[in-house]
Design an enzyme around this catalytic site. Structure first.
Site, PDB file in Angstrom:
ATOM      1  N   ASP A  56      18.050 -56.935-138.642  1.00  0.00           N
ATOM      2  CA  ASP A  56      16.672 -57.381-138.387  1.00  0.00           C
ATOM      3  C   ASP A  56      16.142 -58.033-139.659  1.00  0.00           C
ATOM      4  OD1 ASP A  56      14.157 -57.812-137.487  1.00  0.00           O
ATOM      5  OD2 ASP A  56      13.684 -55.738-137.023  1.00  0.00           O
TER       6      ASP A  56
ATOM      7  N   TYR B  72       7.350 -61.186-128.576  1.00  0.00           N
ATOM      8  CA  TYR B  72       6.033 -60.560-128.618  1.00  0.00           C
ATOM      9  C   TYR B  72       5.376 -60.940-129.932  1.00  0.00           C
ATOM     10  CZ  TYR B  72       9.465 -57.096-130.350  1.00  0.00           C
ATOM     11  OH  TYR B  72      10.524 -56.483-130.957  1.00  0.00           O
TER      12      TYR B  72
ATOM     13  N   GLU C 240      13.818 -60.507-141.263  1.00  0.00           N
ATOM     14  CA  GLU C 240      12.564 -61.198-140.928  1.00  0.00           C
ATOM     15  C   GLU C 240      11.998 -61.907-142.159  1.00  0.00           C
ATOM     16  OE1 GLU C 240       9.791 -58.760-138.757  1.00  0.00           O
ATOM     17  OE2 GLU C 240      11.378 -57.676-137.741  1.00  0.00           O
TER      18      GLU C 240
END
Length: 675
Positions: free
Chosen positions: A407, A493, A409
């Site tokens: 993950d 989202y 980011e």
């Protein structure tokens, strides 16, 4: 026990005490250090600030202004017509050396976290002068080392091809891909790479002895061969031919991936692996593990975007310091993840969920919003890429997990701004990301062959089209990365949230033209379309479903008297965590109640529930308090599941299990998507 509530934000810093309720932002002292509360809780003996970094953030120490000493004894070796390897004696620093920059004249040739670096791309029969400078975490840079002069070798005339690759095998076969492995070729000068053929068609190239051919048709036979090549363009004869049949497509099976936040153990009431219904998911992503760098992990950035600007020593599960090399995966919190100070030991307890669901897959998720700061450094160097892969294999074997979820980011566009003096993003991040995944795939395939199982690799990716865009000279970088991945979890989202000046929908399924302040690409349908148009196969994509919502305050009612797409004054503060409204919190506090069918469609506390038929999502608005809340419920989640089936996607991912501790939304996903 008798608990007391002390408003420390009003009284100022006071010594930490057990059996006291602390709120986010409270300041306490403990010993000679000062700590700030990062998550509200009621303290207990054993929860002293140094022991629970998920609850307390140690305040920053005085700035470091002392540079490291200059590197010494720079030596050049392995000089060829185009490369040279430099080594040197390590520098010292009052805090710690974080790396070295290698200079070709006045230009930076590259950076290294170790005391060696190989400079490539040089011209033959050419003189060069190299120097090395050390740097620390605060950005202090040493004086340059003594220069070393090097003249590259003369160009080589090469007409001899490499030997043919042999022992071509297929360790992993899926419905749409085949992972190939072979024994390395040899060459009089050196093998530069391999070309992989599907029949007579070039399927791709690799500079390792592994390659995954993707985009294949289910239940179909293919014949593969591999040829080696050298830098002069000489090509070997073909390897042995390998015929492989892809697996048959079972269109009724989907992946359901639920993230488990390890820090939920600190919640009141606590949420731990024992609270999970493993029958409702196929994969649990344990969030988050971190990356060790110079013996520590964490993110010291003082940006307001960083919820926990703290670092800790890299530790084993029992809390002992492990001296992990740079780039290694390490535990995020040895108290929740392991047994330090009598901790929760959640990584071990997570395995027990397989007793009720033997098909459950457990992935370790690395990074996240706060802890993505060392991915750029790790991916930038082959040594640290190797450390990352080696530690991944060790972790999966130690805890009997099934895969790694990355993950980051985000590559090339870090979410939390870098700490002063640190590097956390580069133009080359996306190219390096592909190399990191390639290294990891090779290590996990090798381990999988030894262990008799397939180890998975997934990533969490951004819904923003900028994530798909190429940078640093890459071409269709994510499609190249996908060959090493089992699937991609798109975080569909946070399209809109209280960081925006106007209210919006957190996860719209389709674009609403009525949102004149919005972006027509900020919706799930557009995101998935963008991914498919980039050549990503549908069966390697999952979409994210938020089990939480967001609240704005001071929102005008607008022409429809519902607060949607209206200007607001900022973040609401009445949620489960500030402006965040977990679905379970909305149920448990009466913001939502069940109707006669058992669905939570009845709003309470002065709110009215509205349904947007374009975005296919609900929202709440209270005209008295002017608070607007966007969220997903059973109806909108069901429609997203139908979208998954219509588009032929791999399945659904949701953030996160604790936010739906009543299991309402995950039950909808489980019922909608056969698994």
């Amino acid at each position: 026990m008798a608990f007391t509530t002390v408003p420390l934000t009003a009284l100022g810093a006071a010594p930490w005490e057990p059996n006291t309720t602390y709120q986010t932002g409270d300041i306490v002292t403990y010993g000679t250090d000062t700590y700030q509360c990062v998550q509200g809780h009621t303290s207990l003996v054993g929860w002293e600030p140094p022991n629970v970094p998920a609850l307390w953030s140690k305040q920053s120490s005085p700035a470091d202004t002392q540079p490291p000493t200059a590197p010494a004894d720079v030596i050049a070796s392995n000089v060829t017509s185009s490369t040279v390897t430099l080594t040197w004696t390590a520098s010292t620093d009052n805090v710690g050396v974080t790396g070295y920059d290698v200079y070709n004249g006045s230009a930076v040739a590259g950076s290294s976290a170790t005391t060696s670096y190989t400079v490539t791309g040089l011209s033959a029969s050419t003189a060069y002068t190299f120097t090395v400078k050390a740097k620390d975490a605060a950005g202090n840079v040493s004086a340059a080392s003594a220069p070393v002069n090097v003249t590259t070798g003369a160009p080589v005339v090469d007409t001899e091809p490499p030997t043919a690759p042999n022992n071509l095998t297929a360790p992993t076969v899926t419905t749409s891909s085949v992972s190939l492995s072979w024994t390395a070729s040899t060459d009089n000068i050196g093998v530069a790479g391999y070309d992989i053929y599907n029949g007579t068609t070039l399927a791709g190239s690799s500079n390792t002895t592994f390659y995954t051919v993707t985009g294949l048709t289910a239940n179909t036979s293919y014949t593969f061969t591999v040829k080696a090549k050298d830098a002069a363009g000489n090509v070997s004869t073909a390897s042995n031919a390998l015929t492989v049949t892809t697996l048959p497509q079972n269109s009724t099976q989907y992946e359901i991936i639920g993230y488990f936040p390890s820090w939920a153990a600190y919640d009141s009431p606590s949420f731990t692996p024992s609270n999970i219904d493993s029958s409702k998911v196929t994969v649990i992503n344990y969030a988050f593990l971190d990356i060790c760098w110079n013996g520590r992990h964490g993110n010291p950035s003082q940006s307001p975007d960083n919820p926990n600007p703290n670092t800790w020593t890299c530790q084993n599960g029992d809390g002992t310091v492990n001296n992990a090399p740079n780039g290694s995966i390490v535990l995020g919190d040895s108290f929740t993840d392991g047994t330090a100070d009598g901790g929760y030991n959640q990584l071990v307890k997570m395995r027990q969920l397989k007793n009720t669901n033997p098909n459950l897959k457990l992935f370790a998720s690395v990074g996240g919003w706060t802890w993505s700061n060392q991915f750029s450094n790790t991916a930038n160097d082959p040594v640290t890429r190797g450390n990352f892969a080696t530690s991944a294999v060790n972790f999966l074997r130690q805890y009997q997990f099934d895969g790694i979820d990355i993950d980051w980011e985000y590559p090339n566009s870090i979410g939390v701004p870098c700490a002063s003096g640190q590097t956390c993003q580069r133009t080359a991040d996306k190219a390096n990301y592909v190399l990191l995944l390639q290294t990891l795939r090779q290590a996990l395939d090798t381990a999988g062959q030894q262990d008799g199982k397939h180890y998975y690799i997934t990533i969490a990716s951004s819904a923003n089209s900028s994530f798909l865009a190429d940078a640093g000279g890459t071409s269709n970088w994510l499609s190249n990365a996908a060959q090493y991945l089992d699937w991609i979890n798109i975080m569909t989202y946070d399209y809109y949230g209280p960081w925006d000046a106007a209210s919006g929908i957190v996860s719209p399924l389709y674009n609403d033209p009525a949102n004149t302040n919005g972006n027509s690409q900020f919706n799930i349908n557009s995101t998935v379309t963008n991914y498919l148009n980039k050549g990503l196969p549908a069966n390697k994509l999952t979409i994210g479903e938020p089990f939480y919502g967001y609240g704005w305050k001071g929102c005008n009612a607008g022409p429809n008297n519902n607060g949607l797409y209206q200007s607001c004054s900022g973040e609401a503060t009445g949620g489960s965590d500030g402006s965040t409204y977990d679905f379970a919190y909305m149920q448990n506090t009466g913001l939502l109640s069940a109707d006669s069918t058992g669905k939570y469609t009845i709003a309470g506390q002065g709110y009215t529930r509205y349904w947007n038929s374009v975005t296919q999502t609900p929202f709440l608005y209270n005209p008295s308090t002017k608070i607007f809340i966007t969220y997903d419920d059973e109806q909108s989640v069901h429609l997203k599941n139908e979208f998954i089936k219509t588009k032929g996607l791999r399945g659904a991912m949701f953030w996160e299990l604790n936010a739906d501790r009543n299991r309402t939304l995950q039950s909808i996903v489980s019922n909608d998507l056969p698994h």
